[in-house]
Design a protein around this motif. Structure first.
Motif, PDB file in Angstrom:
ATOM      1  N   ALA A 167      -1.420   2.692 -17.009  1.00  0.00           N
ATOM      2  CA  ALA A 167      -1.398   2.293 -15.593  1.00  0.00           C
ATOM      3  C   ALA A 167      -0.578   3.287 -14.785  1.00  0.00           C
ATOM      4  CB  ALA A 167      -0.835   0.882 -15.460  1.00  0.00           C
ATOM      5  N   GLY A 168      -0.537   4.550 -15.223  1.00  0.00           N
ATOM      6  CA  GLY A 168       0.288   5.567 -14.582  1.00  0.00           C
ATOM      7  C   GLY A 168      -0.032   5.783 -13.120  1.00  0.00           C
ATOM      8  N   MET A 169      -1.326   5.834 -12.784  1.00  0.00           N
ATOM      9  CA  MET A 169      -1.704   6.053 -11.392  1.00  0.00           C
ATOM     10  C   MET A 169      -1.235   4.905 -10.515  1.00  0.00           C
ATOM     11  SD  MET A 169      -5.499   6.236  -9.657  1.00  0.00           S
ATOM     12  CE  MET A 169      -5.771   4.507 -10.033  1.00  0.00           C
ATOM     13  N   LEU A 170      -1.445   3.673 -10.967  1.00  0.00           N
ATOM     14  CA  LEU A 170      -1.064   2.500 -10.175  1.00  0.00           C
ATOM     15  C   LEU A 170       0.446   2.395 -10.038  1.00  0.00           C
ATOM     16  CD1 LEU A 170      -3.603   0.014 -11.796  1.00  0.00           C
ATOM     17  CD2 LEU A 170      -3.890   1.396  -9.729  1.00  0.00           C
ATOM     18  N   GLU A 171       1.161   2.724 -11.082  1.00  0.00           N
ATOM     19  CA  GLU A 171       2.633   2.702 -10.996  1.00  0.00           C
ATOM     20  C   GLU A 171       3.126   3.748 -10.000  1.00  0.00           C
ATOM     21  OE1 GLU A 171       6.631   3.327 -13.770  1.00  0.00           O
ATOM     22  OE2 GLU A 171       4.665   3.062 -14.710  1.00  0.00           O
ATOM     23  N   THR A 172       2.492   4.924  -9.990  1.00  0.00           N
ATOM     24  CA  THR A 172       2.883   5.971  -9.043  1.00  0.00           C
ATOM     25  C   THR A 172       2.670   5.518  -7.601  1.00  0.00           C
ATOM     26  OG1 THR A 172       2.352   7.717 -10.646  1.00  0.00           O
ATOM     27  CG2 THR A 172       2.465   8.351  -8.325  1.00  0.00           C
ATOM     28  N   VAL A 173       1.530   4.861  -7.339  1.00  0.00           N
ATOM     29  CA  VAL A 173       1.264   4.367  -5.987  1.00  0.00           C
ATOM     30  C   VAL A 173       2.348   3.375  -5.569  1.00  0.00           C
ATOM     31  CG1 VAL A 173      -0.352   3.121  -4.522  1.00  0.00           C
ATOM     32  CG2 VAL A 173      -1.217   4.740  -6.215  1.00  0.00           C
ATOM     33  N   LEU A 174       2.717   2.473  -6.450  1.00  0.00           N
ATOM     34  CA  LEU A 174       3.734   1.474  -6.124  1.00  0.00           C
ATOM     35  C   LEU A 174       5.095   2.118  -5.891  1.00  0.00           C
ATOM     36  CD1 LEU A 174       2.681  -1.333  -8.627  1.00  0.00           C
ATOM     37  CD2 LEU A 174       2.673  -1.484  -6.132  1.00  0.00           C
ATOM     38  N   ARG A 175       5.485   3.017  -6.758  1.00  0.00           N
ATOM     39  CA  ARG A 175       6.811   3.644  -6.614  1.00  0.00           C
ATOM     40  C   ARG A 175       6.875   4.497  -5.351  1.00  0.00           C
ATOM     41  NH1 ARG A 175      10.446   3.609 -10.797  1.00  0.00           N
ATOM     42  NH2 ARG A 175       9.760   2.673 -12.770  1.00  0.00           N
ATOM     43  N   GLN A 176       5.830   5.308  -5.120  1.00  0.00           N
ATOM     44  CA  GLN A 176       5.860   6.190  -3.955  1.00  0.00           C
ATOM     45  C   GLN A 176       5.651   5.423  -2.658  1.00  0.00           C
ATOM     46  OE1 GLN A 176       6.649   9.391  -3.894  1.00  0.00           O
ATOM     47  NE2 GLN A 176       6.912   9.455  -6.118  1.00  0.00           N
ATOM     48  N   GLY A 177       4.810   4.391  -2.694  1.00  0.00           N
ATOM     49  CA  GLY A 177       4.502   3.656  -1.480  1.00  0.00           C
ATOM     50  C   GLY A 177       5.553   2.638  -1.076  1.00  0.00           C
ATOM     51  N   VAL A 178       6.341   2.151  -2.034  1.00  0.00           N
ATOM     52  CA  VAL A 178       7.366   1.145  -1.735  1.00  0.00           C
ATOM     53  C   VAL A 178       8.764   1.759  -1.712  1.00  0.00           C
ATOM     54  CG1 VAL A 178       8.419  -1.018  -2.494  1.00  0.00           C
ATOM     55  CG2 VAL A 178       5.943  -0.694  -2.711  1.00  0.00           C
ATOM     56  N   LEU A 179       9.059   2.580  -2.722  1.00  0.00           N
ATOM     57  CA  LEU A 179      10.400   3.167  -2.821  1.00  0.00           C
ATOM     58  C   LEU A 179      10.470   4.541  -2.173  1.00  0.00           C
ATOM     59  CD1 LEU A 179      11.166   2.192  -6.531  1.00  0.00           C
ATOM     60  CD2 LEU A 179      11.758   0.931  -4.449  1.00  0.00           C
ATOM     61  N   GLY A 180       9.430   5.339  -2.326  1.00  0.00           N
ATOM     62  CA  GLY A 180       9.421   6.684  -1.745  1.00  0.00           C
ATOM     63  C   GLY A 180      10.513   7.554  -2.332  1.00  0.00           C
ATOM     64  N   GLU A 181      11.260   8.205  -1.451  1.00  0.00           N
ATOM     65  CA  GLU A 181      12.324   9.112  -1.883  1.00  0.00           C
ATOM     66  C   GLU A 181      13.492   8.369  -2.524  1.00  0.00           C
ATOM     67  OE1 GLU A 181      12.106  12.306  -1.920  1.00  0.00           O
ATOM     68  OE2 GLU A 181      10.164  12.399  -0.897  1.00  0.00           O
ATOM     69  N   ASN A 182      13.544   7.055  -2.363  1.00  0.00           N
ATOM     70  CA  ASN A 182      14.643   6.277  -2.944  1.00  0.00           C
ATOM     71  C   ASN A 182      14.387   5.871  -4.391  1.00  0.00           C
ATOM     72  OD1 ASN A 182      16.156   6.281  -0.531  1.00  0.00           O
ATOM     73  ND2 ASN A 182      14.924   4.568   0.277  1.00  0.00           N
TER      74      ASN A 182
END
Length: 310
Positions: free
Chosen positions: A166-181
């Motif tokens: 689920a690497g792609m979906l995890e990346t979307v969540l991390r970048q879209g919710v947390l971003g640079e944080n």
């Protein structure tokens, strides 16, 4: 030993006739079904039949070059969309703006689909939001059968495939919710990410017959096979609008659900295979679909287990 005597009447002269005595004896014929030669022929014929069926099944299941080309053409273009994360009960947890660019290279059996996903990050200190980039693995004749196992339905403009992670979906969540944080911690606060080793990650995509839009739905199961979360990409091709398509804009189409409401009976069959054998578990299912006073779709499901067999 037995003896049988009989007389025959005939229009021929008596001199030509005589009593007939027939002796019945037991003759021992070899059992050709148990002979090595017959067994070898039987095995060869069975193997040939099995091989022919397996080859036919592989030909039916494998994606043809023409279907692969149509699959690539169906995905080409620039897509603007919204990413939704739901928990196992259907509650919306996060919504993220996305863009997808899809192209291809090669011809015939060497054609490949290349895709780049862009994820809108949350703004920092009032600045303009940045877009994170994620390269999706290519889809070609090798990957669609060996890894992704794509089921393509060209007439219905739909397909289904699986992911190994689920690497792609995890990346979307991390970048879209947390971003640079994003600090990279395994379980960030206020964010539910997929399991690092999910048992199932499947995508099902259905295109609109009226608009150049599509819905890509993912369901993710944890290592124990329990539904962990649902993901939905709602995308429109060629859209230059600042506002991507969203579920909120489709609320007036709720009456489209009416034909599916009610009580549904069916059967669930789960096949498990492994080194030590295979098992088959069957359940009778009853599902009830209703809309509550808040306009939310409620699904109740019951399973009646049957004896699993191996």
């Amino acid at each position: 030993m037995a003896a049988l005597a009989c007389s025959l009447s005939s229009p021929f002269p008596t001199k030509l006739l005589c009593p007939i005595k027939i002796q019945l004896t037991s003759l021992q014929f070899p059992n050709f079904r148990t002979s090595p030669a017959f067994q070898n022929l039987k095995i060869q014929a069975t193997n040939s039949t099995v091989t022919a069926k397996e080859e036919q099944k592989e030909d039916e299941e494998a994606m043809s070059v023409d279907n692969l080309r149509r699959f690539v053409q169906l995905n080409l273009g620039s897509w603007t969309g919204s990413f939704y994360q739901f928990d196992a009960h259907g509650k919306v947890m996060h919504k993220i703006d996305t863009k997808l660019s899809a192209g291809s290279y090669g011809e015939d059996e060497l054609i490949s689909l290349i895709q780049t996903l862009y994820i809108k990050q949350p703004p920092l200190y009032g600045e303009e939001p940045e877009w994170a980039e994620y390269k999706i693995k290519e889809s070609n004749m090798f990957t669609v059968d060996k890894y992704q196992q794509i089921g393509f339905f060209p007439n219905e403009r739909a397909f289904a495939l699986r992911y190994q992670t689920a690497g792609m979906l995890e990346t979307v969540l991390r970048q879209g919710v947390l971003g640079e944080n994003d600090t990279g911690e395994e379980s960030p606060r206020n964010l539910k990410v997929p399991s690092s080793r999910p048992s199932i990650v499947c995508e099902n995509c259905l295109y609109s017959m009226k608009k150049d839009m599509r819905a890509r739905a993912f369901h993710i199961m944890d290592p124990k096979g329990v539904l962990e979360m649902l993901i939905l990409f709602l995308e429109e091709r060629g859209s230059s609008a600042d506002t991507p398509p969203s579920l909120e804009a489709s609320e007036h189409n709720a009456n489209r659900l009416l034909p599916f409401l009610g009580r549904w009976k069916g059967q669930s069959i789960t096949k498990r295979s492994g080194v030590y054998g295979a098992t088959l578990a069957e359940h009778d299912t009853i599902a009830s679909l209703e809309i509550d006073e808040n306009g939310q779709l409620i699904q109740l499901k019951r399973l009646k287990p049957e004896m699993g067999r191996s």
